[in-house]
Design a protein around this motif. Structure first.
Motif, short mmCIF file in Angstrom:
data_model
loop_
_atom_site.label_atom_id
_atom_site.label_comp_id
_atom_site.label_asym_id
_atom_site.label_seq_id
_atom_site.Cartn_x
_atom_site.Cartn_y
_atom_site.Cartn_z
N ALA A 73 0.74 -1.21 -0.05
CA ALA A 73 -0.04 -0.02 -0.01
C ALA A 73 0.83 1.32 -0.12
CB ALA A 73 -0.97 0.05 1.22
N ASP A 74 2.11 1.11 0.45
CA ASP A 74 2.91 2.26 0.59
C ASP A 74 3.83 2.40 -0.72
OD1 ASP A 74 2.12 3.05 2.94
OD2 ASP A 74 3.83 2.24 3.91
N GLY A 75 3.50 1.52 -1.66
CA GLY A 75 4.16 1.66 -2.81
C GLY A 75 5.50 0.77 -3.04
N ARG A 76 5.94 -0.03 -1.93
CA ARG A 76 7.10 -0.58 -1.62
C ARG A 76 6.77 -2.12 -2.11
NH1 ARG A 76 6.73 4.49 0.18
NH2 ARG A 76 8.89 5.10 0.95
N ILE A 84 -5.82 4.80 -11.88
CA ILE A 84 -5.32 6.17 -11.48
C ILE A 84 -4.60 6.59 -13.22
CG2 ILE A 84 -3.56 7.63 -10.81
CD1 ILE A 84 -4.10 6.02 -7.97
N THR A 116 -0.95 7.96 -0.08
CA THR A 116 -0.24 6.90 0.08
C THR A 116 0.58 6.45 -0.85
OG1 THR A 116 -0.46 4.45 1.07
CG2 THR A 116 -1.97 5.05 -0.51
N GLY A 117 1.61 5.55 -0.81
CA GLY A 117 2.74 5.37 -1.87
C GLY A 117 2.11 4.67 -2.97
N ILE A 118 1.18 3.90 -3.07
CA ILE A 118 0.78 3.10 -4.13
C ILE A 118 0.08 4.28 -5.07
CG2 ILE A 118 -1.49 2.48 -3.14
CD1 ILE A 118 0.69 0.35 -5.58
N THR A 119 -0.88 5.10 -4.50
CA THR A 119 -1.30 6.21 -5.41
C THR A 119 -0.25 7.02 -5.82
OG1 THR A 119 -2.81 6.44 -3.41
CG2 THR A 119 -3.21 7.91 -5.11
N LYS A 168 2.75 6.66 -6.41
CA LYS A 168 3.47 5.98 -7.48
C LYS A 168 2.91 5.92 -8.84
CE LYS A 168 5.11 1.31 -7.62
NZ LYS A 168 4.98 0.13 -7.26
N SER A 177 -7.34 7.71 0.84
CA SER A 177 -6.65 6.34 0.76
C SER A 177 -7.01 5.49 1.73
CB SER A 177 -5.13 6.70 0.64
OG SER A 177 -4.54 6.88 2.04
N LYS A 213 7.33 10.48 4.53
CA LYS A 213 8.18 9.00 4.85
C LYS A 213 7.57 8.20 3.75
CE LYS A 213 8.89 5.39 8.23
NZ LYS A 213 8.24 4.96 9.41
N LYS A 214 6.42 8.14 3.67
CA LYS A 214 5.75 7.31 2.65
C LYS A 214 5.96 7.68 1.29
CE LYS A 214 2.07 5.54 5.87
NZ LYS A 214 1.22 4.20 5.44
N LEU A 215 5.65 9.03 1.00
CA LEU A 215 5.80 9.16 -0.46
C LEU A 215 7.07 9.77 -0.97
CD1 LEU A 215 2.63 9.29 -0.19
CD2 LEU A 215 2.59 11.34 -1.30
N PRO A 237 10.35 9.22 -0.61
CA PRO A 237 11.56 8.15 -1.10
C PRO A 237 11.37 7.62 -2.36
CG PRO A 237 11.16 7.85 1.20
CD PRO A 237 10.13 8.56 0.59
N ILE A 238 10.05 7.41 -2.72
CA ILE A 238 9.88 6.60 -3.92
C ILE A 238 9.54 7.57 -5.29
CG2 ILE A 238 9.07 4.49 -2.99
CD1 ILE A 238 6.18 5.26 -3.19
#
Lengths: 279, 266
Positions: A55-58, A264, B30-33, B35, B55, B79-81, B83-84
């Protein structure tokens, strides 16, 4: 949030089996997904560090490395974000059994107290191969510890989902009394999970079918679900069910994350053609 | 992580506008969004409490209920967003009327964390006329938000401003906001009327500061046809999609896949 009794969950799953409907659970660490899953009446949700990482895109597999905190603490922190988004769905906690500073019994009680309806051996070392996997096993903090934990919880009447990767593990997990078996279908690509991949879908399903067959032989009453796999469409899942004759499927975080990403990209893509009339 | 300098970011946006392409910004909590937004090549991402809540499956409106420490989330969101994010500027949502935090320090904190700019979010504009009036009366009004944008602009940070009225829009443009997002919330107004109000705000920005770019808060216009029309009528430079990009389509897609799987027989 509702905590469900073990018998209630098992009965619900049995009813599904009797009416030939697929049992479907998901892994997620994201409230939005939990909410939609609850509305869709999925049978259970598993929240674990890997799904929170996704979920955090990792990459989920990175959740097993020494980053981002103790898996149990990470799940506890995320707990209200999942538990409070659902009403009709039991939420199962991914429990890291080998954390050396954790009083496992007390922490299990805490998980149940805050609203989880059961536990599962995620993260698991069951799929680890090679010298690293051997080292973990020889140190006694590997799959054998997970089995003891599932056995202990089952004896206490706690709902348990046991992840298995080999026929031997299936036999051991049946003996440990897991309420539900989650039998791993090797992935064929997108190896963001870190387990050994299969060369083709056919090969992956054949491997999983053997695990299912072993489970049926060990316990004719076992509730057998497949998990993992590189499932890119509904027909992949359908094919998995037909080949393995499992009762259902656990859709990992990659499925929901792929859907979110696609949607998205599609939404933004549709706006790319917009033109300005301003000077 | 890539932190953008204000000049670079503005140049990129201006280039797009000169090419007559709409600027597209979206929210991410959140990171997935984030990304996926980067993968879609949006021009910038706004990371604020409302996106964070969406999210989590919680309505944006909850952002102004007394349950969240919106500014306190900044570090977690970073922290979540950050770095990626490899090539997309991420703008930090800062609430300027936080009685426990100094807006000036929050601006510095956002820059230190690696954000490429700031936006006044949550904003008093979300409260609607009546409650907003009371907040303004108590000294927790839009002027604090305008001051924050002005300060950030003076510090050389990229600034985005939420505006809900013609006066807000004008004040933000005068405060040197690089981008003003014009919001108009009404469930009863006709589309024609909404466009009229948005145009008034857009005109107010143009008259106050020719350098300021104008983005439409794209609700209630979500189809590309509706948005194309809205861009033509208002003369805006693009739009910002919160739930319209990072939430509603995702929820629909999840509904679809879950329903399909649940329908399988075994």
């Amino acid at each position: 949030m509702n905590r469900f009794e073990t018998n209630e969950i098992k009965q619900r799953l049995r009813n599904k089996i009797n009416s030939k409907k697929i049992i479907f659970g998901i892994n997620t660490g994201l409230g939005m997904v939990a909410k939609k899953a609850d509305e869709a009446r999925v049978d259970f949700i598993i929240t674990d560090k890997e799904s929170i990482f996704a979920a955090d895109g990792r990459i989920p597999a990175m959740a097993r490395a020494g980053y981002g905190g103790d898996c149990n603490e990470v799940v506890l922190e995320a707990a209200p974000k999942i538990l409070e988004r659902v009403e009709k769905t039991p939420v199962i906690a991914g429990f890291g059994i080998a954390e050396p500073y954790t009083n496992v019994d007390r922490l299990t009680d805490k998980f149940l107290k805050i609203g989880f309806s059961g536990v599962t051996n995620i993260p698991t070392s069951g799929g680890w191969v090679g010298p690293y996997g051997d080292g973990i096993r020889d140190a006694g903090v590997g799959y054998s510890a997970e089995l003891s934990y599932i056995e202990k919880c089952s004896k206490r009447g706690i709902f348990t989902i046991g992840y298995c990767f080999t026929e031997e593990q299936v036999k051991q997990m049946c003996a440990a009394g897991a309420s539900v078996l989650s039998l791993y279908v090797p992935k064929t690509k997108n190896e963001s999970h870190g387990w050994k991949a299969a060369e083709s879908m056919d090969q992956a399903l054949e491997t999983a079918a053997k695990l299912c067959e072993t489970a049926r032989k060990e316990n004719s009453e076992a509730i057998i679900l497949c998990s993992g796999g590189t499932m890119e469409s509904i027909s992949d899942i359908k094919r998995c069910m037909e080949t393995t004759k499992a009762h259902g499927f656990i859709g990992d975080e990659i499925i929901s994350c792929a859907k979110i990403e696609d949607s998205i990209k599609k939404a933004v893509g549709a706006y790319k053609s917009l033109r300005l009339s301003v000077k | 992580m890539r932190q953008f300098k204000r000049e670079e970011l503005i140049d990129n946006l201006k280039k797009k506008v000169n090419d007559k392409k709409a600027v597209i910004a979206c929210g991410a909590g959140t990171g997935i969004t984030a990304k996926a937004a980067e993968g879609s090549e949006v021009d910038f991402i706004i990371a604020d409490i409302t996106a964070s809540l969406r999210s989590e499956g919680i309505t944006s409106h909850a952002a102004i209920l007394p349950y969240y420490d919106s500014n306190g989330r900044l570090g977690v969101i970073a922290k979540k967003l950050l770095p990626i994010m490899k090539k997309t500027p991420v703008i930090a949502g800062i609430g300027a009327t936080d009685p426990y935090r100094d807006a000036d320090s929050m601006i510095d904190e956002a820059a230190e964390l690696g954000f490429s700019g700031i936006i006044n979010a949550p904003t008093i504009g979300m409260y609607g006329t009546e409650l907003r009036g009371e907040m303004e009366h108590c000294g927790y009004g839009l002027d604090k938000e305008v001051m924050m944008i002005q300060k950030a602009a003076k510090k050389g940070l990229f600034t985005v401003a939420n505006a809900f009225t013609k006066n807000d829009a004008e004040a933000m443009a005068k405060a040197d906001a690089d981008v003003v997002i014009v919001n108009y919330k009404s469930s009863s107004d006709s589309a024609k009327n909404v466009l009229k109000e948005l145009k008034k705000m857009a005109d107010a920005v143009k008259n106050a500061n020719v350098k300021t770019l104008i983005l439409l808060q794209c609700c209630p216009f979500t189809s590309s046809e509706e948005l194309q029309h809205a861009l033509e009528i208002t003369g805006a430079h693009g739009f910002f999609g919160g739930s319209a990009i990072e939430c509603v389509p995702a929820e629909k897609a999840l509904d679809g896949i879950f329903a399909d799987i649940m329908g399988l027989q075994v």
